[in-house]
Design a protein around this motif. Structure first.
Motif, PDB file in Angstrom:
ATOM      1  N   LYS A   2       3.415  16.979 -11.673  1.00 39.18           N
ATOM      2  CA  LYS A   2       2.625  17.980 -12.390  1.00 39.18           C
ATOM      3  C   LYS A   2       3.001  19.400 -11.958  1.00 39.18           C
ATOM      4  CE  LYS A   2      -1.471  14.982 -12.695  1.00 39.18           C
ATOM      5  NZ  LYS A   2      -2.899  14.850 -12.284  1.00 39.18           N
ATOM      6  N   THR A   3       3.379  19.541 -10.689  1.00 42.87           N
ATOM      7  CA  THR A   3       3.671  20.873 -10.145  1.00 42.87           C
ATOM      8  C   THR A   3       5.164  21.176 -10.091  1.00 42.87           C
ATOM      9  OG1 THR A   3       3.806  20.084  -7.844  1.00 42.87           O
ATOM     10  CG2 THR A   3       1.630  20.674  -8.666  1.00 42.87           C
ATOM     11  N   VAL A  11       0.834  -1.200   0.000  1.00 44.65           N
ATOM     12  CA  VAL A  11       0.000   0.000   0.000  1.00 44.65           C
ATOM     13  C   VAL A  11       0.868   1.249   0.000  1.00 44.65           C
ATOM     14  CG1 VAL A  11      -1.730   1.319   1.283  1.00 44.65           C
ATOM     15  CG2 VAL A  11      -1.872  -1.176   1.203  1.00 44.65           C
ATOM     16  N   GLU A  12       1.959   1.239   0.795  1.00 43.25           N
ATOM     17  CA  GLU A  12       2.820   2.409   0.903  1.00 43.25           C
ATOM     18  C   GLU A  12       3.453   2.762  -0.445  1.00 43.25           C
ATOM     19  OE1 GLU A  12       3.033  -0.268   2.778  1.00 43.25           O
ATOM     20  OE2 GLU A  12       3.048   0.242   4.914  1.00 43.25           O
ATOM     21  N   VAL A  13       3.910   1.738  -1.150  1.00 44.18           N
ATOM     22  CA  VAL A  13       4.548   1.969  -2.443  1.00 44.18           C
ATOM     23  C   VAL A  13       3.545   2.516  -3.451  1.00 44.18           C
ATOM     24  CG1 VAL A  13       5.733   0.887  -4.383  1.00 44.18           C
ATOM     25  CG2 VAL A  13       6.308   0.204  -2.052  1.00 44.18           C
ATOM     26  N   LYS A  14       2.330   2.000  -3.421  1.00 38.26           N
ATOM     27  CA  LYS A  14       1.280   2.469  -4.332  1.00 38.26           C
ATOM     28  C   LYS A  14       0.977   3.944  -4.073  1.00 38.26           C
ATOM     29  CE  LYS A  14      -3.318   1.193  -6.076  1.00 38.26           C
ATOM     30  NZ  LYS A  14      -3.921   2.536  -6.020  1.00 38.26           N
ATOM     31  N   LEU A  15       0.876   4.324  -2.788  1.00 36.70           N
ATOM     32  CA  LEU A  15       0.597   5.711  -2.438  1.00 36.70           C
ATOM     33  C   LEU A  15       1.787   6.600  -2.783  1.00 36.70           C
ATOM     34  CD1 LEU A  15      -1.423   7.654  -1.220  1.00 36.70           C
ATOM     35  CD2 LEU A  15      -0.566   7.071   1.061  1.00 36.70           C
ATOM     36  N   LEU A  30      11.355  12.004  -2.691  1.00 32.83           N
ATOM     37  CA  LEU A  30      11.538  12.250  -1.269  1.00 32.83           C
ATOM     38  C   LEU A  30      10.337  12.983  -0.676  1.00 32.83           C
ATOM     39  CD1 LEU A  30      13.865  11.569   0.625  1.00 32.83           C
ATOM     40  CD2 LEU A  30      14.718  13.876   0.309  1.00 32.83           C
ATOM     41  N   THR A  31       9.848  13.971  -1.393  1.00 32.95           N
ATOM     42  CA  THR A  31       8.694  14.735  -0.924  1.00 32.95           C
ATOM     43  C   THR A  31       7.435  13.879  -0.934  1.00 32.95           C
ATOM     44  OG1 THR A  31       9.709  16.732  -1.859  1.00 32.95           O
ATOM     45  CG2 THR A  31       7.392  16.872  -1.243  1.00 32.95           C
ATOM     46  N   ALA A  32       7.268  13.067  -1.968  1.00 38.37           N
ATOM     47  CA  ALA A  32       6.110  12.163  -2.042  1.00 38.37           C
ATOM     48  C   ALA A  32       6.112  11.192  -0.878  1.00 38.37           C
ATOM     49  CB  ALA A  32       6.135  11.406  -3.368  1.00 38.37           C
ATOM     50  N   ALA A  33       7.300  10.754  -0.478  1.00 37.45           N
ATOM     51  CA  ALA A  33       7.424   9.792   0.623  1.00 37.45           C
ATOM     52  C   ALA A  33       7.003  10.393   1.965  1.00 37.45           C
ATOM     53  CB  ALA A  33       8.855   9.281   0.702  1.00 37.45           C
ATOM     54  N   GLN A  34       7.250  11.691   2.148  1.00 36.15           N
ATOM     55  CA  GLN A  34       6.860  12.348   3.396  1.00 36.15           C
ATOM     56  C   GLN A  34       5.366  12.186   3.660  1.00 36.15           C
ATOM     57  OE1 GLN A  34       8.206  16.473   3.468  1.00 36.15           O
ATOM     58  NE2 GLN A  34      10.089  15.900   2.415  1.00 36.15           N
ATOM     59  N   PHE A  35       4.572  12.307   2.594  1.00 36.47           N
ATOM     60  CA  PHE A  35       3.112  12.179   2.725  1.00 36.47           C
ATOM     61  C   PHE A  35       2.694  10.705   2.784  1.00 36.47           C
ATOM     62  CE2 PHE A  35       3.720  16.386   0.988  1.00 36.47           C
ATOM     63  CZ  PHE A  35       2.732  17.145   1.585  1.00 36.47           C
ATOM     64  N   GLU A  79       3.778   6.163  -5.300  1.00 41.22           N
ATOM     65  CA  GLU A  79       3.704   6.360  -6.747  1.00 41.22           C
ATOM     66  C   GLU A  79       2.626   7.383  -7.108  1.00 41.22           C
ATOM     67  OE1 GLU A  79       2.981   2.394  -8.037  1.00 41.22           O
ATOM     68  OE2 GLU A  79       5.112   1.827  -8.052  1.00 41.22           O
ATOM     69  N   GLU A  80       1.476   7.321  -6.429  1.00 45.11           N
ATOM     70  CA  GLU A  80       0.397   8.272  -6.696  1.00 45.11           C
ATOM     71  C   GLU A  80       0.835   9.692  -6.343  1.00 45.11           C
ATOM     72  OE1 GLU A  80      -3.036   7.020  -4.555  1.00 45.11           O
ATOM     73  OE2 GLU A  80      -3.362   5.210  -5.764  1.00 45.11           O
ATOM     74  N   ASN A  81       1.472   9.841  -5.171  1.00 47.53           N
ATOM     75  CA  ASN A  81       1.926  11.164  -4.746  1.00 47.53           C
ATOM     76  C   ASN A  81       3.013  11.712  -5.663  1.00 47.53           C
ATOM     77  OD1 ASN A  81       0.205  11.465  -2.577  1.00 47.53           O
ATOM     78  ND2 ASN A  81       1.620  10.601  -1.080  1.00 47.53           N
ATOM     79  N   ALA A  82       3.906  10.838  -6.106  1.00 50.21           N
ATOM     80  CA  ALA A  82       4.964  11.268  -7.027  1.00 50.21           C
ATOM     81  C   ALA A  82       4.367  11.769  -8.338  1.00 50.21           C
ATOM     82  CB  ALA A  82       5.937  10.117  -7.282  1.00 50.21           C
TER      83      ALA A  82
END
Length: 305
Positions: A16-17, A2-6, A29-34, A8-11
């Protein structure tokens, strides 16, 4: 997972931004924080906070260099991001007035400062570090000085303990340098010198290498987080899975660093009986490692472009 899937979604949201010039490692790294907090990034809020950070200083401000990971840190911190930004800027000015140089690490240190932490105490510990490593100690050690300043022991005892960790780990094959000094300083956050924390670091390194992961000096601070989290086997397993994902195809060195962001959160979630101070300690380490790594990557990315 689940963590890896999330992750990837956050990344995907952040890409986009981020813009095409943003280092992919910073995005991960930033995606991982969330993702470590089981949070999906709100793209509009992230963009708004990120833009606000960029507008707080001049175009040459060190804060602009790390605005991306700093946005993540402010948004995952308890409380309102705008208030957290105000406190960050206030603490930054306080550190500057105490004699600290302007750098990305000064902002990282400012993020870790709490209201009760006195700048004179942080400065005293930083100067004590120079007693053992005059030429090695620099602005990169500001965040570690803040972390150590939260301990009740004397500055001399804290730095002496850090040096004992430094020498012990060096005797066991760790390369001398700022990464090892930062790791040694982190271990002191758990108290004065004891063999157990050092043994846990060695165990974490062995566990990672046993799964085919190459541990470099850049990973030393992450080893400290993993070791103190008590989730060594879980973190090593996650690092192995992350390394083999498409997401890290071109950034395999990030697997250990990202797994270290998840490890403390698992420690907190499974330890409801922990005191607030211990929880804060683990979260502070997570913030320090994520932000310090981000600062290095951002700086290298800027020099390459």
């Amino acid at each position: 997972m689940v963590e890896v899937k999330l992750l990837e979604e956050n990344a995907a949201i952040l890409r986009k931004t981020a813009g095409k010039w943003m280092d992919k490692r910073l995005v991960l790294l930033t995606a991982a924080q969330f993702a470590a907090r089981q949070e999906r990034i709100d793209e509009r809020e992230f963009t708004a906070v990120s833009n606000k950070i960029k507008k707080t200083g001049s175009i040459f401000s060190p804060l602009r260099t790390i605005h991306f990971p700093m946005t993540g840190l402010l948004m995952t911190k308890e409380g309102d991001p705008d208030e957290s930004l105000e406190k960050l800027l206030l603490h930054y000015e306080t550190l500057r007035s105490a004699g600290f140089r302007s750098s990305v690490y000064t902002y990282i240190a400012a993020f870790l400062v709490e209201g009760s932490t006195k700048p004179e105490r942080i400065k005293e510990i930083f100067e004590e570090m120079k007693r053992y490593h005059r030429f090695l100690t620099s602005h990169e050690d500001y965040p570690a000085a803040v972390i150590m300043a939260k301990r009740p022991e004397s500055a001399g005892d804290l730095v002496d303990s850090s040096e004992r960790y430094y020498r012990l780990l060096n005797d066991h094959g760790f390369w001398k340098g700022n990464d090892l000094q930062f790791l040694a300083n982190m271990l002191v956050m758990d108290g004065l010198f004891q063999k157990q924390p050092a043994e846990s670091v060695l165990q974490a390194k062995s566990e990672l290498e046993g799964r085919g992961l190459r541990v470099k000096s850049m990973h030393y601070p992450a080893l400290g987080v993993i070791a103190l989290s008590g989730k060594i086997e879980e973190a090593a397993k996650m690092a192995k899975e992350l390394k083999d994902t498409q997401q890290l195809k071109w950034s395999k060195d990030m697997a250990i660093t990202i797994s270290a962001i998840f490890a403390p959160q698992a420690y907190i979630d499974s330890s409801a009986g922990l005191t607030a101070s211990v929880q804060a300690m683990v979260q502070a380490q997570q913030a320090a490692i994520a932000a310090t790594a981000a600062g290095v990557f951002a700086a290298s990315s800027s020099s390459d472009s």
